[in-house]
Design an enzyme around this catalytic site. Structure first.
Site, PDB file in Angstrom:
ATOM      1  N   SER A 146       0.855  -1.186   0.000  1.00 54.06           N
ATOM      2  CA  SER A 146       0.000   0.000   0.000  1.00 54.06           C
ATOM      3  C   SER A 146       0.891   1.235   0.000  1.00 54.06           C
ATOM      4  O   SER A 146       1.758   1.366  -0.862  1.00 54.06           O
ATOM      5  CB  SER A 146      -0.952  -0.034   1.200  1.00 54.06           C
ATOM      6  OG  SER A 146      -1.884   1.022   1.116  1.00 54.06           O
ATOM      7  N   THR A 147       0.743   2.125   0.972  1.00 51.93           N
ATOM      8  CA  THR A 147       1.493   3.379   0.996  1.00 51.93           C
ATOM      9  C   THR A 147       3.003   3.124   0.984  1.00 51.93           C
ATOM     10  O   THR A 147       3.520   2.402   1.819  1.00 51.93           O
ATOM     11  CB  THR A 147       1.136   4.188   2.252  1.00 51.93           C
ATOM     12  OG1 THR A 147      -0.277   4.324   2.330  1.00 51.93           O
ATOM     13  CG2 THR A 147       1.787   5.558   2.216  1.00 51.93           C
ATOM     14  N   HIS A 172      -2.365  -1.153  -3.432  1.00 43.18           N
ATOM     15  CA  HIS A 172      -3.427  -0.170  -3.229  1.00 43.18           C
ATOM     16  C   HIS A 172      -3.069   1.100  -3.981  1.00 43.18           C
ATOM     17  O   HIS A 172      -1.989   1.664  -3.784  1.00 43.18           O
ATOM     18  CB  HIS A 172      -3.588   0.154  -1.752  1.00 43.18           C
ATOM     19  CG  HIS A 172      -4.015  -1.011  -0.918  1.00 43.18           C
ATOM     20  ND1 HIS A 172      -3.910  -1.024   0.456  1.00 43.18           N
ATOM     21  CD2 HIS A 172      -4.552  -2.212  -1.254  1.00 43.18           C
ATOM     22  CE1 HIS A 172      -4.366  -2.173   0.929  1.00 43.18           C
ATOM     23  NE2 HIS A 172      -4.745  -2.916  -0.086  1.00 43.18           N
ATOM     24  N   MET A 266      -0.519   1.236   5.156  1.00 42.64           N
ATOM     25  CA  MET A 266      -1.352   1.594   6.291  1.00 42.64           C
ATOM     26  C   MET A 266      -2.490   0.599   6.437  1.00 42.64           C
ATOM     27  O   MET A 266      -3.007   0.078   5.446  1.00 42.64           O
ATOM     28  CB  MET A 266      -1.912   3.012   6.077  1.00 42.64           C
ATOM     29  CG  MET A 266      -2.641   3.612   7.257  1.00 42.64           C
ATOM     30  SD  MET A 266      -3.174   5.303   6.895  1.00 42.64           S
ATOM     31  CE  MET A 266      -1.580   6.079   6.551  1.00 42.64           C
ATOM     32  N   ASP A 269      -4.829  -4.718   5.768  1.00 46.23           N
ATOM     33  CA  ASP A 269      -5.130  -5.590   4.636  1.00 46.23           C
ATOM     34  C   ASP A 269      -3.956  -6.528   4.374  1.00 46.23           C
ATOM     35  O   ASP A 269      -2.805  -6.099   4.278  1.00 46.23           O
ATOM     36  CB  ASP A 269      -5.410  -4.749   3.380  1.00 46.23           C
ATOM     37  CG  ASP A 269      -5.858  -5.600   2.201  1.00 46.23           C
ATOM     38  OD1 ASP A 269      -6.438  -6.672   2.439  1.00 46.23           O
ATOM     39  OD2 ASP A 269      -5.647  -5.168   1.052  1.00 46.23           O
TER      40      ASP A 269
END
Length: 335
Positions: A146-147, A172, A266, A269
Site C-alpha cells: 500500500s502506501t 493499493h 497503512m 489488509d
C-alpha cells in the site's frame, strides 16, 4: 510515452491553472498536477518528476514530511511557494511572494531538459543489488503493498531474474495510476510486467499487477495455474485486496510452493490472509519497520503470528526466490 517532469501540488484551481499554463509557455517539459498530498505521493512514486512545486499550506500538514522523504529519495527538486515562513528543511527552495509567478516558473523550468532522464534512470537502476543467480523454486510469489509500495516494488522487481516464478501483486492505488506503475516496473525489471487479466495461465518470468483496477486478484488451478479477477465488494477496506490474493494462495499452498511478502502500507489488509498462508505451509515475509514508509500492514501480520521472517526491503526478493526448505515442494511444474 507521457513522461512528466514537473508536478504542481495545489488545491486552488485558479492558482494551479496559472502555474501549469505558465510552465507550458516556458518549456516543453510535460507537467502533472495534484490537489492533495495523497495524490501527489502516488504521482511522484509512479512518474518520478524532476521538479515538484507545493503550495505552502500543505507544508503545515503531517503528510508533508512523508512526501518530502519520497521527493528526496527520487532525487527531485522541491519548491514551496506562497509563504513568508522559513521552512525547516534546507533542501527546499522557497518562493515567498505568492504573486511571484515569474520566479516560480523559472525555478520549475530553468535548465530542465530531457537530458536529465537518463541520469535519473541510471541512479535508480544502480540502487538495488542484484540477486545472486541460483535456481529459483518452482511455485508462485505473492506480494501485497500500500502506501510507499511503489518504491518497494521497484526494489523487488528490479532484483528478480528473467525466469523467476510467476508473481502476483496487489498494490493499493487510486484509479488511473495503475498503468503508470506497470510501465515503470516493466522498464526496470527483467521479468515481463503486465496488468492482471482474467483467466491467464501463469508462466515463469511474468509479473501480474492489480492496482487501481477495481477488481480483486486471485489465482486458481484449472489444469494449470491461472489468474482470476473478481468483481466482489471491498475486502479489508480495499478492492483489489491483499487478503483476497493471499486467501487464494492459501488454498493452493498444499499443492504448489507459495511464498508471500507483505510490504509497507497503512491498515491491516493482508494480515489475515498471511496468517492463512502460513498455516497452509507457505513461506511468509513482512517488510521491516526501518525500510517501510508506513509499518502498518506488515506489523499487524507479524503481531498476529502470520510471518516467518521480517526483512528489509533489499533482502525480500532473494528470500522469496530461495525461501526455507519448509516451503513445501511439489511435482507441479509452472508452464
Amino acid at each position: 510515452m507521457f513522461d512528466p517532469q514537473i508536478l504542481v501540488v495545489d488545491p486552488n484551481l485558479v492558482r494551479r491553472r496559472k502555474v501549469i499554463e505558465a510552465c507550458a509557455e516556458a518549456t516543453t517539459a510535460p507537467a502533472l498536477f495534484a490537489t492533495t498530498l495523497d495524490d501527489a505521493y502516488q504521482l511522484a512514486e509512479v512518474h518520478r518528476p524532476s521538479r515538484i512545486a507545493i503550495t505552502a499550506e500543505f507544508t503545515r500538514t503531517g503528510e508533508f514530511q512523508a512526501l518530502l522523504d519520497l521527493i528526496h529519495y527520487i532525487g527531485a527538486d522541491v519548491i514551496v511557494y506562497g509563504t513568508d515562513e522559513e521552512c525547516a528543511d534546507r533542501t527546499v527552495h522557497q518562493i515567498n511572494d505568492p504573486r511571484g509567478m515569474h520566479s516560480l516558473v523559472s525555478a520549475l523550468t530553468s535548465g530542465l531538459g530531457l537530458s536529465r532522464a537518463p541520469q535519473k534512470q541510471a541512479r535508480q537502476m544502480e540502487a538495488p543489488s542484484q540477486v545472486q543467480v541460483r535456481p529459483a523454486m518452482q511455485g508462485i510469489l505473492l506480494i501485497g503493498a500500500s502506501t510507499g509500495g511503489v518504491t518497494a516494488l521497484e526494489t523487488i522487481v528490479g532484483q528478480l531474474p528473467h525466469d523467476c516464478p510467476p508473481v502476483l501483486i496487489v498494490q493499493h492505488m487510486r484509479p488511473g495510476f495503475g498503468d503508470g506503475l506497470i510501465r515503470r516496473l516493466d522498464s526496470i525489471g527483467k521479468p515481463r510486467v503486465r496488468a492482471a487479466s482474467d483467466r491467464v495461465l501463469l508462466e515463469n518470468g511474468t509479473v501480474h499487477v492489480a492496482a487501481g483496477n477495481g477488481r480483486h486478484l486471485g489465482v486458481v488451478q484449472r489444469g494449470g495455474l491461472m489468474t482470476q479477477l473478481l468483481d466482489d465488494a471491498n475486502v479489508s477496506g480495499h478492492c483489489p485486496s491483499v487478503d483476497v490474493l493471499f486467501e487464494h494462495g492459501a488454498r493452493l499452498a498444499g499443492k504448489v510452493p507459495v511464498a508471500a511478502a507483505l510490504l509497507t502500507g497503512m491498515g491491516a489488509d493482508g494480515a489475515e490472509g498471511m496468517c492463512r498462508l502460513r498455516e497452509a505451509g507457505a513461506y511468509t515475509i513482512a517488510q521491516d519497520r526501518d525500510s517501510s514508509v508506513v509499518w502498518g500492514m506488515p506489523r499487524v501480520a507479524a503481531e498476529m503470528g502470520g510471518v516467518d521472517d521480517v526483512l528489509p526491503i533489499d533482502r525480500i526478493a532473494d528470500a522469496l526466490l530461495h525461501g526455507p526448505a519448509r516451503c513445501r515442494k511439489s511435482t507441479y511444474q509452472v508452464r
